[in-house]
Design an enzyme around this catalytic site. Structure first.
Site, PDB file in Angstrom:
ATOM      1  N   GLY A  97       0.945  -1.249  -0.002  1.00  0.00           N
ATOM      2  CA  GLY A  97      -0.055   0.165  -0.163  1.00  0.00           C
ATOM      3  C   GLY A  97       0.816   1.106  -0.098  1.00  0.00           C
ATOM      4  O   GLY A  97       2.060   1.210  -0.512  1.00  0.00           O
ATOM      5  N   ASP A 228      -8.760   5.757   6.976  1.00  0.00           N
ATOM      6  CA  ASP A 228      -8.820   5.031   5.597  1.00  0.00           C
ATOM      7  C   ASP A 228      -9.744   3.905   5.426  1.00  0.00           C
ATOM      8  O   ASP A 228      -9.518   2.789   5.583  1.00  0.00           O
ATOM      9  CB  ASP A 228      -7.265   4.568   5.300  1.00  0.00           C
ATOM     10  CG  ASP A 228      -7.059   4.167   3.824  1.00  0.00           C
ATOM     11  OD1 ASP A 228      -7.997   4.367   3.070  1.00  0.00           O
ATOM     12  OD2 ASP A 228      -5.994   3.683   3.439  1.00  0.00           O
TER      13      ASP A 228
END
Length: 352
Positions: A97, A228
């Site tokens: 990520g 997130d």
């Protein structure tokens, strides 16, 4: 409430290493390589370190107000250490990520786990290097995020949160310390595949998510928002939903001076909230989590192919959740629970 923490040996080692590398007088205070951005980088590191120190103090229950102490039991069964990492076999890339990379590994006993570490070629480090020109310092900034996640996983223990099995701190250069988190292994959450499963299984996923959100609202550290919040931050472990990425979790409600400061803005709509007398947007974290659950999970998983007898009630749930209605109960598990009879729920969980 008086706070207390019981540390396991692994927790004490983690804290000792953190103190060594993060507090004044430790190795981390040696100057970083000189560059045109070294002063700005050092300021950024000190600010990030200050936040992390404050975070650890909260975990330890260190506060000027005894009534605000956090009551946490850190006697977490963590059995994996750097030695286990040394004998790891069958390493296989899983994904990466913005900040971290995840690799699958097999222990000597044949069990597979996930290994999470800082992604040196990830956008987080790359953008930082472009700004500061200091790769070592940028790697350290990213490492702070992983340290925060490790600490959170020691504190927030819930079936809907991925389990931390252990951690390893490398003995490299102090300014470029290497940290590896050894975690429970799950499979990526594929929404298209979920849509092809029976409705009862999809409802179970939503129910587990609601249970997690309720815990985060009432966690030992107060109300926590997953900033997130997207399906890629979740995995399935033996068919159960678990959040696997916690470095962007926020345990503070936003500060405010007026109601406009408390607006919750999403791509499709914005919600208004009231600024409390204490200057906080009280309830903001809970509402943020709930609406994200609605737009990323409920919208896709609940209405599709639902049993005809439940569709009217599900429409009500979708309507009040989608507008964060004030009539929605504070314990929103209750309204979701109402869609099924106790017999039907029992049938789901005994079969799952």
């Amino acid at each position: 409430m008086k706070g207390h923490i019981i540390f396991s040996a692994a927790s004490l080692m983690l804290l000792a290493l953190y103190l060594k590398f993060s507090f004044p007088g430790g190795c981390a205070d040696k100057p970083f390589p000189y560059s045109q951005h070294s002063r700005q980088m050092r300021r950024e590191i000190m600010e990030r370190r200050k936040d992390l120190v404050s975070f650890y103090q909260t975990l330890l229950g260190i506060t000027t107000d005894p009534e605000e102490a956090v009551e946490v039991d850190l006697e977490v069964p963590q059995t994996l250490t750097c030695k286990d990492l040394t004998y790891m076999t069958g390493l296989e890339y899983i994904g990466s990520g913005f900040t971290k990379v995840v690799v699958k590994g097999t222990l000597v006993n044949g069990k597979s786990i996930a290994l999470k570490s800082v992604h040196g070629e990830g956008n987080d480090v790359k953008q930082c290097v472009q700004q500061y020109g200091d790769r070592s310092g940028c790697h350290r900034l990213a490492t702070y995020k992983l340290q925060k996640e490790i600490a959170l996983l020691q504190i927030l223990r819930h079936p809907g949160i991925i389990q931390l099995h252990g951690q390893c701190y490398g003995n490299g250069a102090p300014s470029d310390i290497r940290v590896t988190a050894m975690m429970e292994l799950g499979s990526p959450l594929e929404m298209i595949q979920l849509l092809q499963t029976p409705w009862e299984e999809r409802f179970k996923i939503c129910w587990e998510l609601v249970q997690l959100l309720h815990y985060l609202t009432n966690s030992p550290m107060g109300s926590i928002a997953l900033l997130d919040f997207q399906p890629r931050q979740f995995v399935l472990v033996d068919g159960s939903l678990k959040v696997t990425d916690m470095d962007d979790a926020n345990g503070e409600e936003p500060t405010c001076r007026q109601d406009a400061d408390c607006a919750l803005a999403f791509p499709a709509r914005t919600f208004t909230m009231t600024c409390s007398e204490t200057g906080r947007c009280t309830g903001s974290n809970e509402r943020r989590n709930l609406y994200n659950a609605y737009r990323f999970f409920f919208t896709y998983l609940l209405p599709h192919a639902a049993p005809p007898a439940l569709r009217l009630r599900l429409d009500d749930i979708m309507n009040v959740t989608g507008i964060l209605s004030s009539i929605f109960p504070s314990d929103y598990r209750f309204i979701l629970f109402q869609v099924l009879t106790p017999f039907f729920l029992q049938e789901i969980y005994t079969s799952g």
